[in-house]
Scaffold this active site. Structure first.
Site, PDB file in Angstrom:
ATOM      1  N   GLY A 287      -0.399   4.503   0.371  1.00 47.18           N
ATOM      2  CA  GLY A 287      -1.187   5.653   0.846  1.00 47.18           C
ATOM      3  C   GLY A 287      -0.315   6.452   1.807  1.00 47.18           C
ATOM      4  CE1 TYR A 288      -2.524  11.954   3.513  1.00 43.07           C
ATOM      5  CE2 TYR A 288      -4.249  10.307   3.269  1.00 43.07           C
ATOM      6  CZ  TYR A 288      -3.813  11.611   3.146  1.00 43.07           C
ATOM      7  OH  TYR A 288      -4.666  12.559   2.650  1.00 43.07           O
TER       8      TYR A 288
ATOM      9  N   GLY B  28       0.826  -1.208   0.000  1.00 41.00           N
ATOM     10  CA  GLY B  28       0.000   0.000   0.000  1.00 41.00           C
ATOM     11  C   GLY B  28       0.855   1.250   0.000  1.00 41.00           C
TER      12      GLY B  28
ATOM     13  CE  LYS C 148      -9.351  18.437   6.081  1.00 42.46           C
ATOM     14  NZ  LYS C 148     -10.701  17.959   5.915  1.00 42.46           N
TER      15      LYS C 148
ATOM     16  CG  ASP D  47      -7.438   4.242   7.940  1.00 43.03           C
ATOM     17  OD1 ASP D  47      -6.800   4.985   8.713  1.00 43.03           O
ATOM     18  OD2 ASP D  47      -8.282   4.669   7.132  1.00 43.03           O
TER      19      ASP D  47
ATOM     20  CG  ASN E 222      -0.534   1.662  -4.298  1.00 44.87           C
ATOM     21  OD1 ASN E 222      -0.963   1.508  -3.158  1.00 44.87           O
ATOM     22  ND2 ASN E 222      -1.085   2.499  -5.145  1.00 44.87           N
TER      23      ASN E 222
ATOM     24  CD  GLU F 177     -13.723  16.889   5.737  1.00 43.88           C
ATOM     25  OE1 GLU F 177     -13.296  15.876   5.161  1.00 43.88           O
ATOM     26  OE2 GLU F 177     -13.000  17.734   6.285  1.00 43.88           O
TER      27      GLU F 177
HETATM   28  C1  LIG Z   1     -13.291  11.862   2.341  1.00 45.43           C
HETATM   29  C2  LIG Z   1     -12.269  11.617   3.417  1.00 45.43           C
HETATM   30  C3  LIG Z   1     -11.764  12.701   4.133  1.00 45.43           C
HETATM   31  C4  LIG Z   1     -10.786  12.484   5.132  1.00 45.43           C
HETATM   32  N1  LIG Z   1     -10.298  13.571   5.815  1.00 45.43           N
HETATM   33  C5  LIG Z   1      -9.297  13.402   6.703  1.00 45.43           C
HETATM   34  C6  LIG Z   1      -8.700  14.516   7.363  1.00 45.43           C
HETATM   35  O1  LIG Z   1      -9.112  15.651   7.150  1.00 45.43           O
HETATM   36  N2  LIG Z   1      -7.675  14.288   8.221  1.00 45.43           N
HETATM   37  C7  LIG Z   1      -7.200  13.034   8.471  1.00 45.43           C
HETATM   38  O2  LIG Z   1      -6.235  12.891   9.254  1.00 45.43           O
HETATM   39  N3  LIG Z   1      -7.759  11.934   7.890  1.00 45.43           N
HETATM   40  C8  LIG Z   1      -8.789  12.089   7.009  1.00 45.43           C
HETATM   41  N4  LIG Z   1      -9.360  10.999   6.392  1.00 45.43           N
HETATM   42  C9  LIG Z   1      -8.907   9.655   6.771  1.00 45.43           C
HETATM   43  C10 LIG Z   1      -7.619   9.294   6.039  1.00 45.43           C
HETATM   44  O3  LIG Z   1      -7.736   9.524   4.668  1.00 45.43           O
HETATM   45  C11 LIG Z   1      -7.231   7.842   6.317  1.00 45.43           C
HETATM   46  O4  LIG Z   1      -7.187   7.635   7.703  1.00 45.43           O
HETATM   47  C12 LIG Z   1      -5.880   7.550   5.664  1.00 45.43           C
HETATM   48  O5  LIG Z   1      -6.014   7.568   4.258  1.00 45.43           O
HETATM   49  C13 LIG Z   1      -5.311   6.207   6.116  1.00 45.43           C
HETATM   50  O6  LIG Z   1      -4.040   6.055   5.562  1.00 45.43           O
HETATM   51  P1  LIG Z   1      -3.475   4.600   5.185  1.00 45.43           P
HETATM   52  O7  LIG Z   1      -2.052   4.788   4.808  1.00 45.43           O
HETATM   53  O8  LIG Z   1      -3.815   3.642   6.256  1.00 45.43           O
HETATM   54  O9  LIG Z   1      -4.323   4.153   3.927  1.00 45.43           O
HETATM   55  P2  LIG Z   1      -4.654   4.849   2.532  1.00 45.43           P
HETATM   56  O10 LIG Z   1      -4.210   6.261   2.512  1.00 45.43           O
HETATM   57  O11 LIG Z   1      -6.087   4.540   2.282  1.00 45.43           O
HETATM   58  O12 LIG Z   1      -3.750   4.035   1.502  1.00 45.43           O
HETATM   59  C14 LIG Z   1      -3.968   2.687   1.192  1.00 45.43           C
HETATM   60  C15 LIG Z   1      -3.218   2.367  -0.075  1.00 45.43           C
HETATM   61  O13 LIG Z   1      -3.302   0.968  -0.306  1.00 45.43           O
HETATM   62  C16 LIG Z   1      -3.630   0.733  -1.667  1.00 45.43           C
HETATM   63  N5  LIG Z   1      -4.344  -0.542  -1.738  1.00 45.43           N
HETATM   64  C17 LIG Z   1      -5.537  -0.858  -1.181  1.00 45.43           C
HETATM   65  N6  LIG Z   1      -5.851  -2.135  -1.418  1.00 45.43           N
HETATM   66  C18 LIG Z   1      -4.822  -2.658  -2.138  1.00 45.43           C
HETATM   67  C19 LIG Z   1      -4.554  -3.937  -2.672  1.00 45.43           C
HETATM   68  N7  LIG Z   1      -5.394  -4.976  -2.538  1.00 45.43           N
HETATM   69  N8  LIG Z   1      -3.390  -4.123  -3.353  1.00 45.43           N
HETATM   70  C20 LIG Z   1      -2.504  -3.101  -3.507  1.00 45.43           C
HETATM   71  N9  LIG Z   1      -2.717  -1.871  -3.029  1.00 45.43           N
HETATM   72  C21 LIG Z   1      -3.864  -1.644  -2.342  1.00 45.43           C
HETATM   73  C22 LIG Z   1      -4.473   1.936  -2.077  1.00 45.43           C
HETATM   74  O14 LIG Z   1      -4.447   2.130  -3.487  1.00 45.43           O
HETATM   75  C23 LIG Z   1      -3.772   3.053  -1.316  1.00 45.43           C
HETATM   76  O15 LIG Z   1      -2.717   3.589  -2.083  1.00 45.43           O
HETATM   77  C24 LIG Z   1     -10.337  11.172   5.408  1.00 45.43           C
HETATM   78  C25 LIG Z   1     -10.857  10.083   4.675  1.00 45.43           C
HETATM   79  C26 LIG Z   1     -11.803  10.304   3.694  1.00 45.43           C
HETATM   80  C27 LIG Z   1     -12.348   9.130   2.903  1.00 45.43           C
END
Ligand SMILES: Cc1cc2nc3c(=O)[nH]c(=O)nc-3n(C[C@H](O)[C@H](O)[C@H](O)COP(=O)(O)OP(=O)(O)OC[C@H]3O[C@@H](n4cnc5c(N)ncnc54)[C@H](O)[C@@H]3O)c2cc1C
Length: 406
Positions: free
Chosen positions: A12-13, A10, A378, A300, A37, A170
């Site tokens: 993401g963040y 993954g 923000k 997450d 990814n 939002e």
């Molecule tokens: C509309 C919205 C607004 C938000 N606003 C805020 C905010 O203002 N402040 C804040 O702190 N948080 C906010 N959040 C929450 C925040 O976005 C999440 O907590 C954050 O994205 C989690 O980060 P992560 O690295 O766990 O996962 P993610 O950022 O979701 O990254 C997961 C990655 O894994 C990849 N992936 C998924 N499944 C697979 C797979 N099977 N195979 C390969 N790759 C895969 C995806 O493509 C992605 O690149 C918001 C969320 C949403 C939906």
């Protein structure tokens, strides 16, 4: 000599930040690093509601992964994870199987559709770039169709948002900004368009104090959003939605239902056999899985207790980025047989934007924010993230500077 293989799932963040930290902290000879990814881009999930409403183009939200990482140090694999097998130290992708010495799971969230097939079939959710783009295009399509049908279908102009939490509010705020533009573009009278937010509780944005919640409701309602609290979803049909309020059933004709009432960790972690709680992997204070110490989890997908409050950490980008630093440190520490660092969350606040120029929030020592200052803070937070991710260049390319034109 065997070089340990670190696999990060993954980008993401959490995953992206872990990869960038390891890229800086480890020499190429010390480990092989693979980042997997399913798309070739990283995206800021916290901006997706803007992409879905159409107030921000998705190109601004995503960044090609290869433009950020150093491919001499990180092997990027564009593929989808199918299953994680900790007992074999393997990860199955669509195209190949990877073996690892240390695994970092950062696969993020999925929308929680409550196991309701009708909801899954008939409602949209804001989950990634593709789903956000679909909502934007669906909205535009329905507005375009309205004038082309001899029998006017009001359902095309009714937009129902399920859930008045942060994501639902939002998105409603962005729609309140966007609808006047859409109406102008498609020659539709604004009074014909309804944005309705259904919330099961007695108020939206639980978790904020009453004054802030009140402010948020007034802001949305004054810009035309109808908020129906105490409303429980009963049925999600292709062209309408049924909810119950005060014991009676109400039906709203609508072709556009957006379910924003909950997310869960990527379901792959629950299927992996790792010990989970509430669908997330239970981790130690060092962020490795309780029952599998060579598997680290960030963002997450991690169930982690804040030692200070005794409560589970929220799923936020802020937490994911902080965890990434600790995981990168600990992975390096394992390789060099050094001391591990515990994760101590530093919650800097929580902000909910209600469109481009309004919002609510609580920052630092319980300082409350309302109005234009909330989205401005923000934007500053987002800019700091972009700076960490790709330097000033990326801030200039992807940052939001709309306040300069205000
Ligand atoms: C509309 C919205 C607004 C938000 N606003 C805020 C905010 O203002 N402040 C804040 O702190 N948080 C906010 N959040 C929450 C925040 O976005 C999440 O907590 C954050 O994205 C989690 O980060 P992560 O690295 O766990 O996962 P993610 O950022 O979701 O990254 C997961 C990655 O894994 C990849 N992936 C998924 N499944 C697979 C797979 N099977 N195979 C390969 N790759 C895969 C995806 O493509 C992605 O690149 C918001 C969320 C949403 C939906």
């Amino acid at each position: 000599m065997h070089r340990p293989h670190i696999v990060i799932l993954g980008a993401g963040y959490g995953g992206m930040m872990t990869a960038l930290k390891l890229q800086k902290q480890l020499h190429v000879n010390e480990a092989d690093i693979t980042l997997v990814n399913k798309e070739d881009y990283h995206y800021q999930a916290a901006w997706l509601h803007e992409n879905a409403a159409g107030s921000l183009h998705h190109e601004r939200t995503r960044v090609p992964i290869r433009e950020i990482i150093n491919e001499n140090k990180i092997n990027f694999v564009l593929d989808k994870v199918v299953s994680i097998k900790p007992e074999e130290k393997k990860v199955k992708l669509m195209e190949e199987t990877l073996s690892y010495d240390i695994l970092v799971i950062a696969l993020g969230f999925e929308s929680e559709m409550l196991g309701e097939p009708a909801l899954e079939k008939n409602a949209f959710s804001i989950g990634d770039i593709n789903s956000a783009r679909l909502i934007r295009e669906h909205l535009e399509y329905n507005f375009a169709c309205y004038h082309n049908e001899t029998e006017k279908n009001d359902a095309r102009l009714n937009i129902v948002i399920g859930g008045g939490g942060a994501t639902g509010s939002e998105f409603a705020g962005e729609l309140a900004d966007r609808i006047p533009q859409l109406c102008k573009e498609y020659d539709i009278e604004k009074a014909l368009v309804r944005v309705i937010m259904l919330e099961a509780e007695s108020s939206i944005l639980r978790g904020f104090d009453e004054k802030l919640r009140h402010y948020a409701m007034n802001s949305l309602e004054s810009r035309g959003v109808e908020i129906i609290t105490g409303a429980t979803l009963k049925e999600c049909k292709p062209n309408s939605i049924v909810y119950e309020k005060d014991g009676s059933l109400e039906e709203i004709p609508t072709t556009t239902k957006i379910w924003a009432a909950g997310v869960r960790a990527n379901s792959l972690v629950e299927k992996s056999g790792l010990g989970t709680k509430n669908g997330k992997v239970e981790v130690t204070k060092y962020l490795n899985a309780l029952d599998c110490r060579d598997v680290y989890v960030v963002g997450d997908c991690a169930y982690v207790i804040d030692q200070e409050s005794g409560e589970a950490c929220n799923s936020t980008a802020q937490i994911a980025v902080q965890q990434a630093s600790v995981v990168a440190h600990n992975v390096k520490a394992i390789l060099k047989e050094k001391k591990l660092k515990p994760f101590e969350p530093k919650i800097k606040g929580m902000i909910v934007s209600l469109g481009g120029y309004d919002g609510i929030g609580v920052i630092f020592n319980n300082r409350k924010l309302v109005g234009w200052k909330a989205p401005l803070v923000k934007i500053l937070i987002d800019s700091c993230y972009l700076l960490k991710l790709g330097g000033l260049n990326l801030v200039m390319k992807k940052g939001k500077f709309k306040f300069l034109n205000y």
